[in-house]
Design an enzyme around this catalytic site. Sequence first.
Site, PDB file in Angstrom:
ATOM      1  N   CYS A 581      -5.276   7.322   0.865  1.00  0.00           N
ATOM      2  CA  CYS A 581      -4.944   8.136  -0.446  1.00  0.00           C
ATOM      3  C   CYS A 581      -3.615   7.747  -0.959  1.00  0.00           C
ATOM      4  CB  CYS A 581      -5.005   9.546  -0.052  1.00  0.00           C
ATOM      5  SG  CYS A 581      -4.644  10.768  -1.435  1.00  0.00           S
ATOM      6  N   ASN A 685      -8.446  17.011  -4.458  1.00  0.00           N
ATOM      7  CA  ASN A 685      -7.059  16.857  -5.251  1.00  0.00           C
ATOM      8  C   ASN A 685      -6.790  15.597  -5.850  1.00  0.00           C
ATOM      9  OD1 ASN A 685      -6.711  15.480  -2.931  1.00  0.00           O
ATOM     10  ND2 ASN A 685      -4.659  16.280  -2.571  1.00  0.00           N
ATOM     11  N   HIS A 686      -7.735  14.625  -6.081  1.00  0.00           N
ATOM     12  CA  HIS A 686      -7.802  13.312  -6.372  1.00  0.00           C
ATOM     13  C   HIS A 686      -7.982  13.704  -8.056  1.00  0.00           C
ATOM     14  CE1 HIS A 686      -9.158  11.340  -2.520  1.00  0.00           C
ATOM     15  NE2 HIS A 686      -7.783  11.682  -2.632  1.00  0.00           N
ATOM     16  N   PHE A 687      -7.063  12.954  -8.961  1.00  0.00           N
ATOM     17  CA  PHE A 687      -7.135  13.232 -10.452  1.00  0.00           C
ATOM     18  C   PHE A 687      -6.382  11.820 -11.074  1.00  0.00           C
ATOM     19  CE2 PHE A 687      -2.989  14.365  -8.565  1.00  0.00           C
ATOM     20  CZ  PHE A 687      -2.110  13.979  -9.520  1.00  0.00           C
ATOM     21  N   LEU A 688      -6.671  12.027 -12.451  1.00  0.00           N
ATOM     22  CA  LEU A 688      -6.126  11.226 -13.350  1.00  0.00           C
ATOM     23  C   LEU A 688      -5.252  12.138 -14.328  1.00  0.00           C
ATOM     24  CD1 LEU A 688      -7.370   8.130 -15.160  1.00  0.00           C
ATOM     25  CD2 LEU A 688      -6.065   9.951 -16.349  1.00  0.00           C
ATOM     26  N   HIS A 811      -0.396   6.632   0.388  1.00  0.00           N
ATOM     27  CA  HIS A 811      -0.128   8.121   1.427  1.00  0.00           C
ATOM     28  C   HIS A 811      -0.761   7.977   2.519  1.00  0.00           C
ATOM     29  CE1 HIS A 811       0.293  10.452  -2.859  1.00  0.00           C
ATOM     30  NE2 HIS A 811       1.319   9.749  -2.248  1.00  0.00           N
ATOM     31  N   HIS A 886       4.801  13.425   0.054  1.00  0.00           N
ATOM     32  CA  HIS A 886       3.604  12.886  -0.920  1.00  0.00           C
ATOM     33  C   HIS A 886       3.134  13.813  -1.877  1.00  0.00           C
ATOM     34  CE1 HIS A 886       0.478  15.137   0.990  1.00  0.00           C
ATOM     35  NE2 HIS A 886      -0.365  14.622   0.347  1.00  0.00           N
TER      36      HIS A 886
END
Length: 964
Positions: A581, A685-688, A811, A886
């Site tokens: 990540c 929690n992954h995003f753009l 990360h 992070h």
Amino acid sequence: MTTFDADGVTLERVREHVWELPQEDGMTTPARVLASESLLEHIKDDDTLEQIANVTHLPGVVKHALCMPDGHQGYGFPVGGVAAMDAENGCISPGGVGFDINCLSGDAEVSLPFGRYRPIRRLDEEFENRRVSVVAEDGTEVAADVHLFTETSRETVYEVTTATGDTVEATSDHPFVTPNGKVELDNLEEGDMIRLNPFEGLPDETPPEFTVLDASDFADEDPQLVRVLEDRDLLPLKSTDDAFHRLLKLVGYHTGDGSFSGTQTWFYANPEDLESIRTDIESIGFTPSRVYERDREHSVGGSEFEATEYSVRSTSNAFKQLLVRLGAPTSRKVESAFTTPDYLDRLADWQKALYLSAFFGAEMSTPDTVSAKNFYAPSVSHNRIAEREDAGEAFMRDLMRHLNDIGVRTNALEIVERGENATHETVRFRFGVSSESENLVRFLTTIGYRYNAEKRRRSALTAQYLKRKERHIDARARVAADARAMADGGVSPSEVKDAFDSVNDRFIERSIYGERAERPRPASDFPDFDEYADRTALHGDGVVDVEIESIDKLGTKPVYDIGVDHDAHTFVANGFVVSNCGVRMVKTNLTYEDVQGREEELVDALFDAVPTGLGGGGVVDSSHSAVEGILEDGMEWALREGYAVPGDLEHCEDEGRRPDADPSAVSQKAKDRGANQIGSLGSGNHFLEVQRVTDIFRADVADSYGLEEDQIVVLIHCGSRGLGHQVCSDYLRRIEDEHPDFLDSLPDKNLAAAPADSELADEYYGAMCAAINFAWVNRQLIMHQTRQVFADVFDTSWEALEMDLLYDVAHNIAKRETHTVDGEERDLYVHRKGATRAFPAGREEVPPAYRDVGQPVIIPGSMGAGSYVLRGGADSLDVTFGSTAHGAGRLMSRTRAKQQFDAADVQSGLEEHDRIYVKAQSGETIAEEAPGVYKDVDEVIRVSDDLGIGDKVARTFPVCNIKG
């Protein structure tokens, strides 16, 4: 403040923001937490401190195991954990990188303590406060806390059916416990053996809450006795208290096989079962005795014999009086007027079953055969003197009524004997559980026997045998019906016989000519119960080995999983994730003014262009050779294929390629999972996020990074998707198989590690580096799509918009690095789980463009709090092996977030108050990632800056955001 009390754990202050857990037994080094006191108040609330202390048990840990300011509970390592292990004599730990979850369909019934079950989809309700039943390695059942609940929108599931008709739906990567250890469903086939606990329990109904006992029930006792009960939280005693549930069992068993002597309370059982009774007595706050043993002479029917009696006692009068007021008879039971406690009628079925099963553990007969393939009705006999006959009959009828209410039929109550003891005429009552197979199976699998392990084991074998027998009879009945239908349709008897090879000719003749009035009997070659019991492996309290009959693909369904705090991990799948990540920041020459008024257009276009969510689908459809190339070459593959420019590689950690990558060490299954996910965000929690630079703290460094106030940048946060998950799942299995002794030596098996000098460690490192390469390409393809979107929306080429990569930093990885430890250069595996590399100026791994100022460090915050760009601090190598935080770090679980925050309110609030536009695959994701679920990112950054491990350079604030 020189110390900090973290709920019984005392942290020593080394210096500002540095707190040490003293080195204790088993710890090879101290552990340190880098945090302010306000952050410590959050960190102490979960298992973070215990987990970072556990990390120090790993072989080869040098200096300190470290928890970053954003630390929170993970699996094995805490998220925000950093540890360096000697690369020659230490280990490499997939647990120091991440954890994988495999899934069951929502109807899967999860066993809970106290004989309950709940569909897994309903475990999200305050799951942090729940416990589930876990089968330990020896087959015994224990309770464990739930630490994680996951829900995945849709995955392909398969139905597993056993020879006894038990079924479960699971994803292909869900491990099952087998005689050969844990095996993923994908690697199982018909005829393989898996382990099953036949005891199901009853539905987890919420019981009506009422006060069972309070101080007024003890008004005639010494006030000191009341204080003893109050001090143990036993007064007032509520119907929903765990202590009450344990007391239901103790009262039920004591009614059957217990006694009072003065203020003492005695229980009689086998030593194994007395240990369970001791555990429950201790759990409600009293001290039981050891198990006593004595030989006693008995006389039954004129025959005398000697037997060993085992017992446990409590000397507490408070404990005795508690049982008495809950219904335990005080005088000799045969002379007493007791019936069942009145409060049973107010309880949920599973609570009634606690009392019943404990009484039956003491008093009901063990399941036994009346003939080779058929069973007696398990029965209860009960004696009273003639003067108490009415009470005795009422007691027995109450037991029968409660059984019937739960769906278990009984035979009629009968008086089987009238006789005399030394002083009184006596009456002996008896009833049995109907021995019809379905009814007997229901009794054995939902109520059964407590505090009697031998009866439970016999019950497990009986239930499985009867289920198997009934399936066998059903199959024969279907043959009989089909044979009759064929004969009625004009097919000759000889042709009918030829059509069925599973039965003999006589069976077909009887079926055709109507000689059978009832269901068929089992075939002569169907095993007798004793044969079945002899050849069936039995473990612990009643876990049996059972054969898989079929595995059928069902299609896609929502799937769920939980994580438990127990070494066995028999529910949650034991797969560790190596997700790499990470985040990358893309610069533009746009200002916030250029974007204002176009936010919705931009967020919609990005959402359409970048695949999000948990399932498949990526920017490119990759062939086998493409996946191999990505795993081997990382960003160099993207450059060759036209998805990157040379400047992208120059501004990426390790130039976007780990030369130690070994694609041959990555399983085909992992490659298949990654093939259709290249260039996708995933979920959680992954995003753009499109952002604007709001603050510059170090103008000279910001200038070197190409940042200025009001500038628009894009932050991309995602990892290696399903490929990285599968890599770690694969290697966890191998660690379990090849290094079980090593695994057993660790305080938490989630720390699973391979010895550094092993072939397995080398292969895992090669596979992990390949997954890192995959993650870099994944983010690169998302950046490629982002560049195209900006070019379309602003009608300008991305080159003219100067959409250049600032930096890409990982990360969740473990890297082989050289660090100076105690004046000596050491080759180390540095594990950064939820932590970021933060090398200072001058370190050769920093790209030439930034080597004079230090590595960029990108730390995302929440959707409403902004993010930060730091540089590697001058003290980072000495303090944290070149690492820092992070992110902001979660304050609450995703499930709790969904309960506390409404997605629509979060979304509208961000837009109305902060002009932040958010779009996601589901409202749940927005609620899970609400600003309020994270720590104060400003405080996290302040600690990092004060410690000199990551220096503040700039702050950014969201403009628009897309999530999975």
